[in-house]
Design an enzyme around this catalytic site. Structure first.
Site, PDB file in Angstrom:
ATOM      1  N   ASP A 255      -9.939   2.286   2.468  1.00  0.00           N
ATOM      2  CA  ASP A 255      -9.917   1.675   3.810  1.00  0.00           C
ATOM      3  C   ASP A 255     -10.488   2.663   4.833  1.00  0.00           C
ATOM      4  O   ASP A 255     -11.101   2.268   5.830  1.00  0.00           O
ATOM      5  CB  ASP A 255      -8.485   1.313   4.216  1.00  0.00           C
ATOM      6  CG  ASP A 255      -7.992   0.035   3.530  1.00  0.00           C
ATOM      7  OD1 ASP A 255      -8.833  -0.759   3.076  1.00  0.00           O
ATOM      8  OD2 ASP A 255      -6.764  -0.142   3.445  1.00  0.00           O
TER       9      ASP A 255
ATOM     10  N   LYS B  79       0.815  -1.223   0.000  1.00  0.00           N
ATOM     11  CA  LYS B  79       0.000   0.000   0.000  1.00  0.00           C
ATOM     12  C   LYS B  79       0.848   1.272   0.000  1.00  0.00           C
ATOM     13  O   LYS B  79       0.526   2.247  -0.677  1.00  0.00           O
ATOM     14  CB  LYS B  79      -0.944   0.012   1.203  1.00  0.00           C
ATOM     15  CG  LYS B  79      -2.045  -1.020   1.074  1.00  0.00           C
ATOM     16  CD  LYS B  79      -2.984  -1.000   2.250  1.00  0.00           C
ATOM     17  CE  LYS B  79      -4.010  -2.110   2.092  1.00  0.00           C
ATOM     18  NZ  LYS B  79      -4.974  -2.160   3.169  1.00  0.00           N
TER      19      LYS B  79
HETATM   20  P1  NAP Z   1       1.394  -3.824   7.216  1.00  0.00           P
HETATM   21  O1  NAP Z   1       1.521  -2.544   6.456  1.00  0.00           O
HETATM   22  O2  NAP Z   1       2.319  -4.950   6.905  1.00  0.00           O
HETATM   23  O3  NAP Z   1       1.497  -3.457   8.794  1.00  0.00           O
HETATM   24  C1  NAP Z   1       1.345  -4.433   9.780  1.00  0.00           C
HETATM   25  C2  NAP Z   1       1.620  -3.838  11.155  1.00  0.00           C
HETATM   26  O4  NAP Z   1       1.468  -4.884  12.108  1.00  0.00           O
HETATM   27  C3  NAP Z   1       3.027  -3.299  11.354  1.00  0.00           C
HETATM   28  O5  NAP Z   1       2.999  -2.251  12.308  1.00  0.00           O
HETATM   29  C4  NAP Z   1       3.772  -4.506  11.926  1.00  0.00           C
HETATM   30  O6  NAP Z   1       4.874  -4.186  12.742  1.00  0.00           O
HETATM   31  C5  NAP Z   1       2.715  -5.094  12.822  1.00  0.00           C
HETATM   32  N1  NAP Z   1       2.892  -6.526  13.011  1.00  0.00           N
HETATM   33  C6  NAP Z   1       3.109  -7.473  12.084  1.00  0.00           C
HETATM   34  N2  NAP Z   1       3.129  -8.693  12.653  1.00  0.00           N
HETATM   35  C7  NAP Z   1       2.956  -8.495  13.987  1.00  0.00           C
HETATM   36  C8  NAP Z   1       2.906  -9.346  15.118  1.00  0.00           C
HETATM   37  N3  NAP Z   1       3.018 -10.669  14.968  1.00  0.00           N
HETATM   38  N4  NAP Z   1       2.744  -8.798  16.346  1.00  0.00           N
HETATM   39  C9  NAP Z   1       2.620  -7.460  16.494  1.00  0.00           C
HETATM   40  N5  NAP Z   1       2.671  -6.590  15.450  1.00  0.00           N
HETATM   41  C10 NAP Z   1       2.831  -7.110  14.226  1.00  0.00           C
HETATM   42  O7  NAP Z   1      -0.071  -4.432   7.050  1.00  0.00           O
HETATM   43  P2  NAP Z   1      -1.433  -3.623   6.824  1.00  0.00           P
HETATM   44  O8  NAP Z   1      -1.677  -3.424   5.370  1.00  0.00           O
HETATM   45  O9  NAP Z   1      -1.426  -2.427   7.715  1.00  0.00           O
HETATM   46  O10 NAP Z   1      -2.520  -4.705   7.311  1.00  0.00           O
HETATM   47  C11 NAP Z   1      -2.622  -5.068   8.677  1.00  0.00           C
HETATM   48  C12 NAP Z   1      -3.795  -6.039   8.861  1.00  0.00           C
HETATM   49  O11 NAP Z   1      -5.020  -5.399   8.559  1.00  0.00           O
HETATM   50  C13 NAP Z   1      -3.711  -7.259   7.936  1.00  0.00           C
HETATM   51  O12 NAP Z   1      -4.078  -8.404   8.650  1.00  0.00           O
HETATM   52  C14 NAP Z   1      -4.750  -6.995   6.868  1.00  0.00           C
HETATM   53  O13 NAP Z   1      -5.315  -8.175   6.328  1.00  0.00           O
HETATM   54  C15 NAP Z   1      -5.775  -6.210   7.677  1.00  0.00           C
HETATM   55  N6  NAP Z   1      -6.610  -5.356   6.808  1.00  0.00           N
HETATM   56  C16 NAP Z   1      -7.935  -5.611   6.730  1.00  0.00           C
HETATM   57  C17 NAP Z   1      -8.740  -4.813   5.935  1.00  0.00           C
HETATM   58  C18 NAP Z   1     -10.206  -5.083   5.867  1.00  0.00           C
HETATM   59  O14 NAP Z   1     -10.867  -4.624   4.906  1.00  0.00           O
HETATM   60  N7  NAP Z   1     -10.783  -5.759   6.823  1.00  0.00           N
HETATM   61  C19 NAP Z   1      -8.186  -3.756   5.194  1.00  0.00           C
HETATM   62  C20 NAP Z   1      -6.829  -3.523   5.322  1.00  0.00           C
HETATM   63  C21 NAP Z   1      -6.040  -4.335   6.124  1.00  0.00           C
HETATM   64  P3  NAP Z   1       6.358  -4.093  12.177  1.00  0.00           P
HETATM   65  O15 NAP Z   1       6.461  -2.774  11.491  1.00  0.00           O
HETATM   66  O16 NAP Z   1       7.185  -4.197  13.378  1.00  0.00           O
HETATM   67  O17 NAP Z   1       6.524  -5.253  11.213  1.00  0.00           O
END
Ligand code: NAP
Length: 291
Positions: free
Chosen positions: A112, A76
């Site tokens: 989002d 993203k």
């Molecule tokens: P991202 O950009 O990869 O960011 C993930 C965040 O979570 C980062 O701050 C990361 O920390 C942290 N993280 C990763 N693994 C972790 C763990 N095991 N324990 C604690 N923190 C952890 O991902 P994103 O695009 O923001 O998406 C995040 C989640 O939201 C995903 O599961 C995605 O499927 C969900 N989502 C859902 C929707 C929906 O429509 N429902 C829309 C968007 C996203 P670090 O920086 O330290 O790696």
């Protein structure tokens, strides 16, 4: 110089994809293809699994085919930097989850924010009795912070961002501007004052038993919003409901961000009922306001 444009495609895409890695688990093709068929549009929505190192060439291919679509983790923020035209929502979040083409120009938007606002409105119709705690600091967390700032239900609440990588949390706090967002590590969060906890980490996505924080740590009035989704519900949301807390997983957000994207591509809203039906999940009602 990047141009800020309205969230409306001049020309409807001839094909749609979701770009990310992994994408096999995404339900976006299911709900978008159902909505496309219902609207009588001869457009097919497919998955496009792309490694970070291959994003540039993949976007060139999409440009040649005038294929629009959605973007999921981990691309993203990279798509935001690749977009020559962006909408105000993409600028505010510095992240793109929806794109289309204006001629050869990549246009990036962020729906989002719409998905988060719809879920917060359903979950917290009576307001938020305490702090909002956001877990995670990636692209989705940025949309959460922008939505919290825009929603009348949450814009006056104190927001705490808890992330395992401090620099990412600091960047998000800067994005939130003059709002009362503060930094906290997961272990420092004052849970007793939490009115709404939002999981914007992938905890629970791959390992279904994983929870971002045990619900036993949360006070009885806290609302729980898990961005992770599963048709059968996430463990964290099931645990929260078992304790009597108002809780939602990311399915409503998924449908609402998808509906907003559809409206940008085609200039008309899709049938949300058709989208929910395609997911095989009853369309949820709003939660009753808490006393
Ligand atoms: P991202 O950009 O990869 O960011 C993930 C965040 O979570 C980062 O701050 C990361 O920390 C942290 N993280 C990763 N693994 C972790 C763990 N095991 N324990 C604690 N923190 C952890 O991902 P994103 O695009 O923001 O998406 C995040 C989640 O939201 C995903 O599961 C995605 O499927 C969900 N989502 C859902 C929707 C929906 O429509 N429902 C829309 C968007 C996203 P670090 O920086 O330290 O790696």
């Amino acid at each position: 110089m990047r141009e800020v444009v309205e969230p409306r495609a001049r020309e409807a895409p001839s094909a749609l994809v979701i770009v990310g890695q992994p994408v096999a688990q995404s339900l976006s093709p299911t709900l978008q293809n159902a909505a496309l068929r219902h609207a009588g549009r001869a457009v097919v929505y497919t998955r496009c699994d792309v490694a970070s190192t291959a994003l540039g060439p993949a976007v060139d291919d999409l440009r040649r085919a005038r294929t629009g679509g959605n973007v999921t983790m981990p691309h993203k923020e990279a798509m935001f930097t690749l977009a020559a035209h962006t909408t105000a929502a993409a600028e505010r979040t510095r992240a793109v989850n929806t794109f289309w083409w204006d001629g050869d120009t990549l246009v990036g938007h962020n729906t989002d924010v719409d998905g988060v606002m719809a879920t917060v409105a359903a979950l917290c119709s009576g307001g938020v009795p305490g702090d909002v705690v956001v877990l995670g600091a990636g692209g989705a967390a940025a949309a959460v912070l922008v939505a919290l700032a825009l929603s009348p239900l949450t814009r006056d609440a104190r927001v705490l961002v808890a992330s395992r990588t401090r620099s990412r949390a600091e960047r998000l706090v800067a994005l939130a501007g003059g709002r009362t967002a503060a930094l906290a590590h997961m272990t420092d969060v004052p849970w007793a004052r939490a009115g709404l906890v939002v999981n914007a980490t992938p905890a629970g996505m791959r390992d279904s038993d994983d929870v971002p924080v045990p619900v036993e740590s949360l006070p009885a009035h806290t609302a729980v919003f898990d961005l992770v989704y599963r048709r059968e519900g996430t463990t964290w949301v099931r645990d929260a409901k078992a304790r009597g807390l108002p809780a939602e997983d990311g399915l409503r957000m998924l449908v609402e961000q998808g509906a907003a994207a559809f409206a940008c591509w085609f200039g008309e809203p899709p049938s949300r009922d058709v989208m929910w039906h395609a997911l095989g999940v009853p369309r949820p009602d709003a939660h009753a306001p808490r006393p």
